[in-house]
Design an enzyme around this catalytic site. Structure first.
Site, mmCIF file in Angstrom:
data_model
loop_
_atom_site.group_PDB
_atom_site.id
_atom_site.type_symbol
_atom_site.label_atom_id
_atom_site.label_comp_id
_atom_site.label_asym_id
_atom_site.label_seq_id
_atom_site.Cartn_x
_atom_site.Cartn_y
_atom_site.Cartn_z
ATOM 1 N N TYR A 76 48.139 -30.463 98.557
ATOM 2 C CA TYR A 76 47.412 -29.194 99.270
ATOM 3 C C TYR A 76 49.012 -28.434 99.561
ATOM 4 O O TYR A 76 48.246 -26.967 99.044
ATOM 5 C CB TYR A 76 46.203 -29.011 99.067
ATOM 6 N N ARG A 122 33.066 -26.027 88.066
ATOM 7 C CA ARG A 122 34.427 -26.448 88.478
ATOM 8 C C ARG A 122 35.085 -25.492 87.467
ATOM 9 O O ARG A 122 36.023 -25.028 88.265
ATOM 10 C CB ARG A 122 34.833 -27.279 88.914
ATOM 11 N N HIS A 165 42.453 -30.170 103.112
ATOM 12 C CA HIS A 165 42.997 -29.955 103.209
ATOM 13 C C HIS A 165 44.752 -28.847 102.985
ATOM 14 O O HIS A 165 45.296 -27.727 102.481
ATOM 15 C CB HIS A 165 42.560 -29.503 101.101
ATOM 16 N N ASN A 171 33.436 -31.674 98.704
ATOM 17 C CA ASN A 171 33.950 -30.297 98.890
ATOM 18 C C ASN A 171 33.790 -29.513 98.960
ATOM 19 O O ASN A 171 32.642 -28.998 97.999
ATOM 20 C CB ASN A 171 35.365 -30.283 97.847
HETATM 21 P P1 NAD Z 1 30.425 -35.053 89.401
HETATM 22 O O1 NAD Z 1 30.288 -33.813 88.713
HETATM 23 O O2 NAD Z 1 30.126 -36.433 89.115
HETATM 24 O O3 NAD Z 1 29.115 -35.098 90.739
HETATM 25 C C1 NAD Z 1 28.813 -36.168 91.030
HETATM 26 C C2 NAD Z 1 26.994 -36.176 90.800
HETATM 27 O O4 NAD Z 1 26.470 -34.415 91.291
HETATM 28 C C3 NAD Z 1 26.172 -35.826 89.834
HETATM 29 O O5 NAD Z 1 26.352 -36.916 88.936
HETATM 30 C C4 NAD Z 1 25.680 -34.304 89.717
HETATM 31 O O6 NAD Z 1 24.668 -34.700 88.692
HETATM 32 C C5 NAD Z 1 24.965 -34.708 91.174
HETATM 33 N N1 NAD Z 1 24.537 -33.642 91.917
HETATM 34 C C6 NAD Z 1 24.661 -32.321 91.721
HETATM 35 N N2 NAD Z 1 23.490 -31.705 92.790
HETATM 36 C C7 NAD Z 1 22.983 -32.429 92.907
HETATM 37 C C8 NAD Z 1 22.313 -32.085 94.404
HETATM 38 N N3 NAD Z 1 21.691 -31.124 94.800
HETATM 39 N N4 NAD Z 1 21.939 -33.442 94.086
HETATM 40 C C9 NAD Z 1 22.303 -34.457 94.557
HETATM 41 N N5 NAD Z 1 23.376 -34.500 93.316
HETATM 42 C C10 NAD Z 1 23.479 -33.789 92.497
HETATM 43 O O7 NAD Z 1 31.443 -34.821 90.791
HETATM 44 P P2 NAD Z 1 32.314 -35.298 90.545
HETATM 45 O O8 NAD Z 1 33.791 -35.127 90.094
HETATM 46 O O9 NAD Z 1 31.689 -36.839 91.121
HETATM 47 O O10 NAD Z 1 32.864 -35.193 92.443
HETATM 48 C C11 NAD Z 1 31.883 -35.668 93.411
HETATM 49 C C12 NAD Z 1 32.361 -34.434 94.875
HETATM 50 O O11 NAD Z 1 32.903 -35.617 95.452
HETATM 51 C C13 NAD Z 1 32.555 -33.571 94.676
HETATM 52 O O12 NAD Z 1 32.106 -32.518 95.190
HETATM 53 C C14 NAD Z 1 33.788 -33.470 94.172
HETATM 54 O O13 NAD Z 1 34.650 -31.979 94.883
HETATM 55 C C15 NAD Z 1 34.132 -34.198 95.900
HETATM 56 N N6 NAD Z 1 35.460 -34.982 96.283
HETATM 57 C C16 NAD Z 1 36.049 -34.750 97.336
HETATM 58 C C17 NAD Z 1 37.214 -36.036 97.202
HETATM 59 C C18 NAD Z 1 37.330 -35.558 98.780
HETATM 60 O O14 NAD Z 1 38.114 -36.335 99.620
HETATM 61 N N7 NAD Z 1 36.485 -35.428 99.955
HETATM 62 C C19 NAD Z 1 37.383 -36.482 97.029
HETATM 63 C C20 NAD Z 1 36.881 -36.521 95.210
HETATM 64 C C21 NAD Z 1 36.137 -36.094 94.940
HETATM 65 C C1 G6P Z 2 41.982 -35.349 95.752
HETATM 66 C C2 G6P Z 2 41.128 -34.784 96.848
HETATM 67 C C3 G6P Z 2 39.656 -33.899 96.430
HETATM 68 C C4 G6P Z 2 39.726 -33.283 94.883
HETATM 69 C C5 G6P Z 2 40.281 -34.774 94.366
HETATM 70 C C6 G6P Z 2 40.179 -34.014 92.696
HETATM 71 O O1 G6P Z 2 41.571 -36.686 95.926
HETATM 72 O O2 G6P Z 2 41.834 -35.064 98.248
HETATM 73 O O3 G6P Z 2 39.246 -33.383 97.304
HETATM 74 O O4 G6P Z 2 38.512 -33.462 94.771
HETATM 75 O O5 G6P Z 2 41.775 -35.283 94.153
HETATM 76 O O6 G6P Z 2 40.771 -35.417 91.829
HETATM 77 P P1 G6P Z 2 39.797 -34.815 90.236
HETATM 78 O O7 G6P Z 2 40.163 -36.268 89.508
HETATM 79 O O8 G6P Z 2 38.308 -34.806 90.338
HETATM 80 O O9 G6P Z 2 40.726 -33.388 89.851
HETATM 81 MN MN MN Z 3 40.290 -34.253 99.094
#
Ligand code: NAD
Ligand code: G6P
Ligand code: MN
Ligand code: MN
Length: 433
Positions: A253, A93, A199, A147
């Site tokens: 966004y 990222r 978004h 995401n």
């Molecule tokens: P992170 O970097 O902590 O990753 C989460 C876990 O995924 C890690 O422990 C990593 O080892 C694991 N991982 C990586 N590749 C993998 C695979 N192939 N199979 C299984 N596990 C795997 O990430 P985070 O900051 O906790 O965010 C997690 C995800 O959630 C991201 O994609 C982020 O964009 C998403 N997110 C989405 C929203 C939303 O609104 N939809 C909000 C917040 C976060």
């Molecule tokens: C928002 C969005 C997520 C995004 C997150 C990032 O909640 O909905 O899709 O991944 O913010 O938050 P962070 O703390 O990882 O910057």
């Molecule tokens: Mn989101």
């Protein structure tokens, strides 16, 4: 009881999700939660998984928490599969956010080049998970939080053989919470009619106890000097002329599209001063995991609120509960359009208010989007479709095309340079190219 499999279980958001299952245990009898990760995330999985076990023990609930690197064991006979993984973790990222800045283009997790490359890394993995699900848990629902959630849902709908998929984001529920706060009422009294893309979602109308309060809310939003309520975006105020004329509630966004220059400058300055958002989150994550290690901690620590994903557990668990209990309440999710938005193909993913039934979300038809937002939504949908096709085929031309039509890039030459730079930087996680 129900079996839940959570892919990316090592995420620092896991305590949030566990808290959600604890709070709704009376309506959602979960008996097993399988937290799955990969070798790179094993240490995080162990730390956060042990906290999850302490949280469940404190709540005194009969839920077994399993920690595993064996995805098949986790998926076997699961009822719901939730995904919260990040291919390449936060280092990837940080690259997504830094590289575009060199070219004078916004660097962001889910928008522009960063969003494209996060999609290119993620889509092959999610399609692989879908293949496993066909075999191991064909009746399960996939609740995708990973995401870029809109592009990922689009890819699952078009390229996987499973239909039971819902994409989830905390932004719509966050908008409802923010409006409730502005009006100083409980959020249960607020409803927003959402439509658009992930978004890229708009509040078309806002109700308090069923009566439209859109005009009042637009006035109140106009008065804010920071229109963004998520922790990861630091916005500005909207110009009153713009907001009154567009006459819908934009999401945070939208700052990147309706204040492109200002946001580019701001994001660039922040990257120089304190690091990109990924770099800030890396520090925060370190602090969080230090806290999580404390054997006396058995609740979700308040420090997690510094992450952007507030209300994630509410959004995820209320969705699962409404599917399981056939509640037929209204929730905004990413689902197959099915004609709900007139100018988007039926089979494309949209983010829209839906009635949530045992057969999944039923989008509430809105007809055509208002003229001022219709074009941008179409453009971003085209971007997501071309990007998803690029992810599946590994066709570099399509990656260049996707970025060229993205309004945050809007140049074929820049698109080509950025694609080549980022293909090189991420090659470890892009085997299809
Ligand atoms: P992170 O970097 O902590 O990753 C989460 C876990 O995924 C890690 O422990 C990593 O080892 C694991 N991982 C990586 N590749 C993998 C695979 N192939 N199979 C299984 N596990 C795997 O990430 P985070 O900051 O906790 O965010 C997690 C995800 O959630 C991201 O994609 C982020 O964009 C998403 N997110 C989405 C929203 C939303 O609104 N939809 C909000 C917040 C976060
Ligand atoms: C928002 C969005 C997520 C995004 C997150 C990032 O909640 O909905 O899709 O991944 O913010 O938050 P962070 O703390 O990882 O910057
Ligand atoms: Mn989101
Ligand atoms: Mn409440």
């Amino acid at each position: 009881g129900l079996k839940i499999a959570t892919i990316g279980g090592g995420s620092s958001y896991t305590p949030e999700l566990i808290e959600g299952f604890i709070k709704r245990y009376d309506e959602l009898p979960v008996s097993e939660i399988w937290l799955v990760d990969i070798e790179e995330g094993q240490e995080k999985l162990n730390i956060v998984g042990n906290l999850a076990k302490r949280m469940i023990a404190k709540a005194g609930l009969p839920i077994d928490i399993h920690l595993t690197l064996d995805r098949a064991a986790a998926l076997k006979d699961a009822d719901f599969v939730t995904t919260q993984f990040r291919v390449g973790l936060l280092d990837a990222r940080a690259k997504d956010e830094r590289i575009p800045l060199k070219y004078g283009v916004l660097g962001q997790e889910t928008n522009g080049p960063g969003g494209l490359f996060k999609g290119l890394r993620t889509i092959p993995v999610i399609l692989d998970i879908c293949k496993d699900m066909e075999e191991l848990c064909p009746d399960a629902w996939l609740i995708n939080f990973t995401n870029p959630a809109g592009m990922v849902t689009e890819a699952v709908l078009r390229y996987a053989n499973i239909d039971k998929v819902v994409g989830l984001c905390n932004v719509p529920i966050g908008m409802e919470m923010a409006v409730a706060e502005l009006l100083e009422v409980d959020h249960s009294r607020i409803r927003i009619d959402f439509a658009g893309l992930n978004h890229m979602v708009y509040g078309l109308d806002v109700y308090l106890d069923g009566v439209s309060v859109k005009d009042q809310v637009i006035k109140m939003v106009t008065a804010l000097d920071d229109n963004s309520f998520v922790k990861n975006i630091h916005g500005f105020g909207w110009e009153p002329e713009f907001l009154k004329a567009i006459n819908v509630i934009p999401c945070p966004y939208h700052n990147y599209y309706y204040k492109s220059r200002e946001m580019f400058e701001k994001v660039k300055q922040e990257a120089e001063a304190e690091g990109t958002r990924a770099e800030v989150v890396q520090k925060l994550e370190k602090e969080l995991f230090e806290l999580y290690k404390d054997p006396n901690l058995d609740i979700k620590p308040p420090q997690l609120e510094k992450r952007g994903g507030a209300y994630y557990s509410d959004a995820a668990v209320r969705l699962i509960s409404s599917i399981y209990n056939d509640k037929r309440d209204i929730q905004p999710v990413n689902t197959r359009n099915n004609g709900a938005i007139a100018s988007i193909p039926d089979e494309s993913a949209v983010e829209i208010s839906c009635v949530i039934t045992k057969d999944g979300p039923k989008p509430i038809a809105v007809g055509d989007l208002p003229v001022p937002v219709r074009g941008l939504v179409q453009q971003i949908k085209s971007f997501e479709r071309v990007a998803a096709e690029a992810a599946v085929t590994g066709d570099r031309n399509l990656a260049v095309l996707a970025l060229t039509i993205n309004p945050l890039v809007a140049s074929d030459t820049l698109a080509k340079q950025i694609v080549d730079d980022m293909l090189e930087a991420h090659k470890k996680y892009l085997p299809q190219f």
